[in-house]
Design an enzyme around this catalytic site. Structure first.
Site, mmCIF file in Angstrom:
data_model
loop_
_atom_site.group_PDB
_atom_site.id
_atom_site.type_symbol
_atom_site.label_atom_id
_atom_site.label_comp_id
_atom_site.label_asym_id
_atom_site.label_seq_id
_atom_site.Cartn_x
_atom_site.Cartn_y
_atom_site.Cartn_z
ATOM 1 N N CYS A 67 27.683 19.764 43.063
ATOM 2 C CA CYS A 67 28.912 19.083 43.451
ATOM 3 C C CYS A 67 30.004 20.024 43.921
ATOM 4 O O CYS A 67 30.998 19.589 44.491
ATOM 5 C CB CYS A 67 29.437 18.278 42.278
ATOM 6 S SG CYS A 67 28.235 17.093 41.706
ATOM 7 N N HIS A 123 30.238 31.759 40.038
ATOM 8 C CA HIS A 123 29.032 31.145 39.502
ATOM 9 C C HIS A 123 28.482 31.975 38.360
ATOM 10 O O HIS A 123 28.773 33.159 38.252
ATOM 11 C CB HIS A 123 27.981 30.929 40.582
ATOM 12 C CG HIS A 123 27.427 32.199 41.112
ATOM 13 N ND1 HIS A 123 26.512 32.926 40.418
ATOM 14 C CD2 HIS A 123 27.677 32.887 42.237
ATOM 15 C CE1 HIS A 123 26.211 34.016 41.113
ATOM 16 N NE2 HIS A 123 26.920 34.011 42.215
ATOM 17 N N HIS A 181 49.936 18.893 43.104
ATOM 18 C CA HIS A 181 48.861 17.924 42.928
ATOM 19 C C HIS A 181 47.589 18.648 42.506
ATOM 20 O O HIS A 181 47.248 19.667 43.087
ATOM 21 C CB HIS A 181 48.593 17.167 44.226
ATOM 22 C CG HIS A 181 49.840 16.662 44.876
ATOM 23 N ND1 HIS A 181 50.533 15.587 44.389
ATOM 24 C CD2 HIS A 181 50.531 17.117 45.931
ATOM 25 C CE1 HIS A 181 51.603 15.385 45.133
ATOM 26 N NE2 HIS A 181 51.632 16.304 46.086
ATOM 27 N N HIS A 224 36.935 17.385 40.789
ATOM 28 C CA HIS A 224 35.695 16.667 41.039
ATOM 29 C C HIS A 224 35.519 15.636 39.931
ATOM 30 O O HIS A 224 35.768 15.931 38.777
ATOM 31 C CB HIS A 224 34.535 17.653 41.050
ATOM 32 C CG HIS A 224 33.212 16.985 40.911
ATOM 33 N ND1 HIS A 224 32.793 16.029 41.797
ATOM 34 C CD2 HIS A 224 32.240 17.094 39.981
ATOM 35 C CE1 HIS A 224 31.617 15.588 41.415
ATOM 36 N NE2 HIS A 224 31.252 16.214 40.321
ATOM 37 N N ASN A 237 30.798 8.527 41.256
ATOM 38 C CA ASN A 237 30.583 9.962 41.463
ATOM 39 C C ASN A 237 29.944 10.141 42.835
ATOM 40 O O ASN A 237 28.761 9.918 43.004
ATOM 41 C CB ASN A 237 29.672 10.505 40.355
ATOM 42 C CG ASN A 237 29.250 11.940 40.583
ATOM 43 O OD1 ASN A 237 29.703 12.593 41.522
ATOM 44 N ND2 ASN A 237 28.384 12.430 39.726
HETATM 45 C C1 LIG Z 1 27.495 13.576 39.918
HETATM 46 O O1 LIG Z 1 26.558 13.524 40.929
HETATM 47 C C2 LIG Z 1 25.813 14.709 41.159
HETATM 48 C C3 LIG Z 1 24.924 14.482 42.303
HETATM 49 O O2 LIG Z 1 24.600 15.620 42.929
HETATM 50 C C4 LIG Z 1 25.017 15.073 39.934
HETATM 51 O O3 LIG Z 1 24.318 16.281 40.149
HETATM 52 C C5 LIG Z 1 25.963 15.203 38.785
HETATM 53 O O4 LIG Z 1 25.223 15.445 37.629
HETATM 54 C C6 LIG Z 1 26.770 13.936 38.634
HETATM 55 N N1 LIG Z 1 27.730 14.075 37.589
HETATM 56 C C7 LIG Z 1 27.506 13.639 36.380
HETATM 57 C C8 LIG Z 1 28.603 13.796 35.412
HETATM 58 O O5 LIG Z 1 26.464 13.108 36.081
#
Ligand SMILES: *[C@@H]1O[C@H](CO)[C@@H](O)[C@H](O)[C@H]1NC(C)=O
Ligand SMILES: *[C@@H]1O[C@H](CO)[C@@H](O)[C@H](O)[C@H]1NC(C)=O
Ligand SMILES: CC(=O)N[C@H]1CO[C@H](CO)[C@@H](O)[C@@H]1O
Ligand SMILES: CC(=O)N[C@H]1CO[C@H](CO)[C@@H](O)[C@@H]1O
Length: 464
Positions: free
Chosen positions: A182, A261, A345, A349, A382
């Site tokens: 993400c 990372h 602001h 994510h 998401n």
């Molecule tokens: C949100 O979506 C992404 C898709 O790539 C996933 O990898 C990620 O785990 C998701 N977030 C949660 C909190 O599950």
């Protein structure tokens, strides 16, 4: 040559027991002042001309009830799994009008390659068409194309799909970032910035999307069912340039990008992992290490960012607190720098509700700081790497972006990676037509009754 000291050097330096605390503090202040002066070297400026977020047609709206009906209908889940997903959905923070792919809503479901490609085309071309219309930039001016998506892989790549559709020139540099989680949307911004610094007078088109047509997991392993529930359709297109047109002021100037990372550590690397369950069904597992490695990576990112943006007083407070903590006999709480005075602001994510709660706690944010992210999760789900753009669009639609405002976007994801991007608004943004929130923004923020959180991680089921 005077090099900028890193925080690590400073901490080492101040840890020296031979120095009295007072002398070290004085030196420290001097170093921080100097480093701030030397840091202000300017390189080629990069601007964000405009961006758009894709809004799916209303036929793709899917309420929880509909979602459950569809997955019950496909007959691949046990009754226990269905109940489990229902429980997650209720606490997920998702509203009743998020979007799912057409192929999922059709009866019977048909997640084949043709449909996956169609979904990608709809989202990507939808967002890019809007963007070109909005900015008036011609295709021939686009010199760089970067597309990022997480697990979707087609040959030829999605960036080739864009080059083909818009007939971009042969000298267009094109990259597709895949499998980067993400945070990839902001990594793509960092990459575009670096390319724009060496390629003069150019425009860069960044597209962040994700195909979920074949993303669904059709097994009964709980540790993989979570992503089924909160993942939704979305995509954003962003146009960057190092050649702002004289007639049209770009919306934002790019101030900083910081990427970190921690994939060198195995815990970090394995915490979000795509693999097959014991029945050979592909899915994404989230392990219980997630929160620990996420906090570590986000902290590394924020410390680096703090050095770049925090006013000198905050930096001194932070370091003084650090010194006190080293010498103190009792436990002293770490000082959380006040980013709220530095940024107008903050857009994170959205991940899921537990992620947002954790970010809020760690950065000591208020509920109103979280509004854009929470409403994005509620309205669009998401949407992976494009979610930070839906958040920014929310702020614009609310008329909260004023000239000179500083905006912080932060995203994190598998790897584990964390990226921050800082923008300065070049103009006050009025309500616009092609903003996904425009026609309904007055209904927000909705009151999310205090939902209890759900755990992030579930042990892999063994009894199926
Ligand atoms: C949100 O979506 C992404 C898709 O790539 C996933 O990898 C990620 O785990 C998701 N977030 C949660 C909190 O599950
Ligand atoms: C985070 O990334 C920056 C570069 O973007 C780097 O200078 C810094 O050392 C990193 N921090 C850690 C703790 O890895
Ligand atoms: C996550 C995922 O399953 N993505 C799919 C998207 O579509 C392509 C092909 O169309 C599949 O190969 C991917 O697996
Ligand atoms: C230009 C480029 O990097 N293309 C790659 C995009 O990703 C696909 C796989 O999804 C590769 O096959 C391409 O080489």
């Amino acid at each position: 040559m005077l090099t900028t000291p890193t925080l690590h050097d400073i901490v080492e330096f101040t840890n020296n027991p031979n120095l009295t605390s007072f002398a070290s503090l004085l030196c420290l202040i001097l170093i921080l002042l100097l480093s701030n002066i030397f840091k202000k070297n300017s390189s080629c400026k990069v601007f964000l001309v405009d961006f758009t977020c894709y809004k799916s047609p209303s036929t793709q709206i899917c309420s929880s009830e509909m979602f459950l009906d569809r997955i019950r209908h496909c007959g691949k889940f046990s009754e226990a799994s269905l109940e489990f997903m229902q429980a997650i959905l209720e606490k997920s923070g998702l509203g009743q009008s998020t979007y799912l792919p057409e192929s999922f809503l059709r009866k019977p479901m048909n997640p084949c390659l043709k449909n996956a490609r169609r979904e990608a085309e709809m989202v990507m071309f939808g967002a890019v068409d809007d963007l070109l219309a909005k900015t008036g930039v011609e295709c021939k001016d686009i010199g760089i194309v970067i597309v990022n998506y997480c697990v979707f892989n087609v040959v030829p790549s999605l960036s080739d799909m864009i080059v083909n559709r818009y007939k971009l020139g042969e000298d267009t540099v094109c990259y597709n970032l895949s499998g980067m989680g993400c945070s990839a949307g902001l990594i793509a911004i960092g990459l575009a910035k670096q390319l724009l610094q060496v390629r003069h007078k150019s425009h860069a088109l960044v597209v962040s999307t994700e195909n979920i047509t074949q993303h669904g997991y059709f097994g009964d392993d709980r540790s993989k069912l979570l992503t089924n529930c909160i993942f939704r359709v979305g995509g954003a297109a962003i146009l960057l340039t190092n050649r702002p047109s004289v007639s049209k002021v770009p919306k934002y100037q790019l101030i900083h990008t910081v990427h970190n990372h921690t994939a060198a550590s195995d815990r970090s690397y394995n915490c979000i992992f795509q693999d097959e369950d014991h029945q050979g069904q592909m899915g994404v597992t989230i392990t219980k290490d997630l929160m620990v490695v996420a906090c570590k990576t986000i902290e590394a990112n924020i410390i680096t960012l703090g050095r770049l943006v925090l006013p000198i007083q905050e930096q001194i407070l932070y370091v003084t607190n650090y010194i006190i903590r080293c010498f103190a006999l009792t436990k002293v709480d770490p000082y959380v720098p006040n980013f709220k005075n530095t940024f107008d602001h903050i857009i994170t994510h959205v991940g899921g509700k537990p992620v947002l709660d954790e970010v809020k706690r760690n950065l000591d944010l208020t509920e109103s700081d979280m509004e854009a992210s929470r409403m994005t999760l509620y309205r669009f789900g998401n949407t992976s790497s494009s979610s930070v753009w839906y958040g920014l669009a929310y702020m614009e639609a609310k008329g909260r972006i004023k000239r000179g405002d500083r905006v912080w976007q932060i995203a994190f994801g598998s790897g584990f990676k964390c990226s921050s991007v800082i923008w300065r608004a070049m103009k006050t943004v009025d309500r616009e037509k092609n903003n996904p929130w425009s026609d309904e923004v007055d209904e927000f923020p909705v009151d999310l009754e205090i939902l209890e959180s759900f755990p992030y991680h579930f042990e892999a089921s063994k009894n199926v």
